[in-house]
Design an enzyme around this catalytic site. Structure first.
Site, PDB file in Angstrom:
ATOM      1  N   LYS A 276      -0.795 -33.062  -9.063  1.00  0.00           N
ATOM      2  CA  LYS A 276       0.162 -31.949  -9.089  1.00  0.00           C
ATOM      3  C   LYS A 276      -0.038 -31.062  -7.864  1.00  0.00           C
ATOM      4  O   LYS A 276      -1.130 -31.022  -7.311  1.00  0.00           O
ATOM      5  CB  LYS A 276      -0.075 -31.097 -10.347  1.00  0.00           C
ATOM      6  CG  LYS A 276       0.367 -31.727 -11.646  1.00  0.00           C
ATOM      7  CD  LYS A 276       0.053 -30.804 -12.813  1.00  0.00           C
ATOM      8  CE  LYS A 276       0.439 -31.420 -14.149  1.00  0.00           C
ATOM      9  NZ  LYS A 276       1.878 -31.622 -14.327  1.00  0.00           N
ATOM     10  N   ARG A 350       2.286 -38.867 -23.068  1.00  0.00           N
ATOM     11  CA  ARG A 350       2.898 -39.918 -23.900  1.00  0.00           C
ATOM     12  C   ARG A 350       1.966 -41.124 -24.061  1.00  0.00           C
ATOM     13  O   ARG A 350       2.063 -41.848 -25.042  1.00  0.00           O
ATOM     14  CB  ARG A 350       4.252 -40.322 -23.298  1.00  0.00           C
ATOM     15  CG  ARG A 350       4.182 -40.838 -21.896  1.00  0.00           C
ATOM     16  CD  ARG A 350       5.505 -40.754 -21.144  1.00  0.00           C
ATOM     17  NE  ARG A 350       5.780 -39.403 -20.654  1.00  0.00           N
ATOM     18  CZ  ARG A 350       6.875 -39.038 -20.012  1.00  0.00           C
ATOM     19  NH1 ARG A 350       7.828 -39.912 -19.766  1.00  0.00           N
ATOM     20  NH2 ARG A 350       7.049 -37.797 -19.606  1.00  0.00           N
TER      21      ARG A 350
HETATM   22  N1  BES Z   1       1.475 -31.396 -19.054  1.00  0.00           N
HETATM   23  C1  BES Z   1       2.617 -31.742 -18.286  1.00  0.00           C
HETATM   24  C2  BES Z   1       3.877 -31.012 -18.732  1.00  0.00           C
HETATM   25  C3  BES Z   1       3.925 -29.535 -18.461  1.00  0.00           C
HETATM   26  C4  BES Z   1       4.600 -29.068 -17.375  1.00  0.00           C
HETATM   27  C5  BES Z   1       3.350 -28.630 -19.321  1.00  0.00           C
HETATM   28  C6  BES Z   1       4.668 -27.714 -17.133  1.00  0.00           C
HETATM   29  C7  BES Z   1       3.414 -27.277 -19.076  1.00  0.00           C
HETATM   30  C8  BES Z   1       4.089 -26.818 -17.987  1.00  0.00           C
HETATM   31  C9  BES Z   1       2.898 -33.230 -18.404  1.00  0.00           C
HETATM   32  O1  BES Z   1       1.780 -34.029 -18.550  1.00  0.00           O
HETATM   33  C10 BES Z   1       3.562 -33.645 -17.136  1.00  0.00           C
HETATM   34  O2  BES Z   1       2.946 -33.564 -16.110  1.00  0.00           O
HETATM   35  N2  BES Z   1       4.795 -34.101 -17.231  1.00  0.00           N
HETATM   36  C11 BES Z   1       5.531 -34.509 -16.107  1.00  0.00           C
HETATM   37  C12 BES Z   1       6.247 -35.791 -16.460  1.00  0.00           C
HETATM   38  C13 BES Z   1       6.882 -36.484 -15.301  1.00  0.00           C
HETATM   39  C14 BES Z   1       5.835 -36.993 -14.338  1.00  0.00           C
HETATM   40  C15 BES Z   1       7.721 -37.616 -15.803  1.00  0.00           C
HETATM   41  C16 BES Z   1       6.513 -33.411 -15.737  1.00  0.00           C
HETATM   42  O3  BES Z   1       7.018 -32.735 -16.625  1.00  0.00           O
HETATM   43  O4  BES Z   1       6.734 -33.189 -14.555  1.00  0.00           O
HETATM   44 MN    MN Z   2       0.909 -34.533 -16.670  1.00  0.00          MN
END
Ligand code: BES
Ligand code: MN
Ligand code: ZN
Length: 509
Positions: A276, A350
């Site tokens: 990230k 997931r």
């Molecule tokens: N934990 C994150 C989702 C999240 C995002 C929680 C912002 C709280 C605040 C999750 O694991 C994630 O990174 N999801 C990705 C999925 C994508 C790579 C398909 C996302 O939401 O960007």
């Molecule tokens: Mn994630």
């Protein structure tokens, strides 16, 4: 904080802070009128002048200077009598309690007569709102001893009708169980990820088990391997912290089938190899909010002695990059036997849930509810005012929705139509772990649905409701504890419906 119920005259009640809720249209005017009179008309003058409007959430502190026994008097607006909801009551008491603490009060007395339709629910809402509105996370502040001394130590709900005391006490007991469980979840989520590792969460579950007679089992890596939990193990592969699969059973439901609660428990989500951006990465300590909500709800269920069988499942790990980390392009074989091609290691929730949901099916549960900070896309779809809800069973969705309306932890449904499944088709595996930007909440849920067999299932996406940057009336900035109150209400309603004891109370906010 100790919460009491007492009966007596408002004017003579000694306290550092008396909370007097009032409606715009004077519905509870009897007691308000009396206090106004005792103060020589100061309240009505204030309202007439327009300096205080009893709108929802409005508060105003006055100093009675001996004309009534209270040291401070806080007017708490409730809006129109005809529009009153439990959420407005929680708002009012949450704001009132925080304002009186800031002013220096060390105890609270709240006048509750005439403000809500049901004495038990009114007492619960007022106690819950105040307890949650006073929440602070001071564990890592070294100079806040002064602040801690200033905590409000007791809160009293005051009624002039002695006949209501018992009913109100029931409401307070419920509020205490629920508020303490929510505070526990908030504390867990607020904690730095270095101090809230999978092992620490497992220890927390064991501690709860000792206090509440729960059965806890913690699966280690070896056992996960035996079960073929390739999703959880894949995500855990880059982390130096050993993963834990935490199983918490609460069994007070005789021969009734289990309700399975599954909580995403990523103790830190760096994104892994698909790392990230640095900005806001610290917030990814909240990626275990689903697990915290499940522990909180089971704690509350146990404290309330609900006649149910509940199993909580927490797949717990960090998601980290590293030499051993799983990679885009990898294919993981999950416990169910289905394979998942990894396109993005940041879509890790997931993957761990796929194994936890498969494990849940071993209980042949009456319902599976999973709760997860799953997708940023959910915040794009719904903002911060609702969690996403998707699922396979209409009756279960209705129950969750009703619990959301009642607790103010609202959910909004998104569709799970079969067309969406095309987006997660893989060329080389049974599915892939991302479906592109469009409909991100839905394609994530679509993947989960492949692991719940025929059991009634609802998924809750709390990615942007688990944490708030905005101060809310009974939710200070930070971890919200989202899901504890919602799931507990769902369980309480479920228990009532399935034992035919008491009356089913219609959803009311
Ligand atoms: N934990 C994150 C989702 C999240 C995002 C929680 C912002 C709280 C605040 C999750 O694991 C994630 O990174 N999801 C990705 C999925 C994508 C790579 C398909 C996302 O939401 O960007
Ligand atoms: Mn994630
Ligand atoms: Zn995540």
């Amino acid at each position: 904080m100790k919460i009491n119920v007492a009966t007596g005259k408002v004017e003579t009640k000694k306290t550092g802070g008396l909370v007097l809720p009032l409606f715009e249209d004077g519905k509870n005017s009897a007691v308000v009128g009396r206090i106004d009179k005792a103060l020589g008309g100061a309240i009505s003058r204030l309202i007439k002048r327009g300096d205080f409007k009893p709108k929802p959430g409005a508060v105003h502190i006055m100093y009675p200077e001996g004309r009534i026994a209270a040291e401070r008097l806080l007017l708490a607006g409730l809006g129109k009598g005809s529009e009153i909801t439990l959420n407005r009551l929680r708002h009012a008491s949450g704001k009132a309690a925080a304002a009186l603490r800031a002013a220096g009060a060390q105890d609270l007395v709240i006048v509750v007569d005439g403000i809500g339709p049901d004495a038990e629910e009114t007492a619960q809402a007022m106690a819950e709102g105040a307890a949650l509105g006073l929440y602070r996370f001071l564990k890592y502040k070294t100079n806040e001893e002064q602040d801690k001394k200033k905590d409000i130590r007791t809160m009293t709900l005051l009624t002039e009708k002695a006949s209501l005391v018992n009913t109100m006490q029931t409401g307070v007991k419920i509020a205490e169980a629920i508020a303490r469980s929510t505070v526990m979840a908030r504390d867990m989520v607020s904690s730095p990820p270095m101090d809230m590792t999978p092992a620490v969460i497992a220890a927390k579950a064991r501690e709860l088990a000792r206090s509440y007679g729960l059965r806890v089992q913690v699966l280690e890596r070896r056992q996960m391997e035996k079960l073929g939990m390739g999703g959880l193990l894949g995500v855990a592969s880059g982390s130096a912290q050993p993963p834990k699969f935490i199983i918490v059973e609460y069994r007070k439901g005789g021969k009734k089938p289990f309700i399975a609660l599954v909580g995403k428990t990523i103790t830190f989500d760096s994104g892994g190899i698909s790392i990230k951006p640095a900005e806001n990465m610290d917030k990814m300590k909240d990626d275990m909010s689903g697990g915290a909500a499940v522990l909180g709800a089971i704690r509350a269920a146990a404290a309330l002695k609900l006649p149910l069988n509940i199993v909580g499942l927490l797949p717990a790990t960090e998601n980290m990059p590293g030499g051993r980390a799983y990679k885009p392009g990898d294919v993981l074989r999950t416990m169910s036997g289905q394979t998942i091609e990894i396109l993005n290691t940041d879509a890790e929730g997931r993957l761990i849930l796929s194994d936890a949901l498969a494990y849940a099916c071993r209980y042949e549960p009456a319902a599976i509810v999973d709760i997860a900070t799953l997708t940023g896309a959910c915040g794009i779809a719904l903002g911060q005012e609702a969690s996403g809800m998707l699922g396979t069973d209409d009756a279960l969705k209705r129950k969750i929705k009703a619990a959301g309306e009642k607790t103010g932890e609202r959910v909004w449904e998104l569709p799970l139509w079969e067309e969406y499944y095309d987006q997660i088709k893989s060329d080389i595996a049974d599915m892939k772990n991302t479906g592109g930007r469009a409909g991100g909440v839905i394609t994530a849920a679509a993947l989960l649905s492949k692991f719940v067999k025929k059991y009634p299932w609802v998924h809750l996406d709390i990615a942007t409701t688990a944490w708030t940057e905005k101060e809310r009336p009974y939710t200070p900035k930070g971890a919200t504890g989202m899901g504890v109150r919602l799931l507990t209400q769902f369980l309480r309603d479920y228990a009532v419906e399935n034992t035919k004891v008491g009356v089913w109370k219609k959803g009311r906010r």
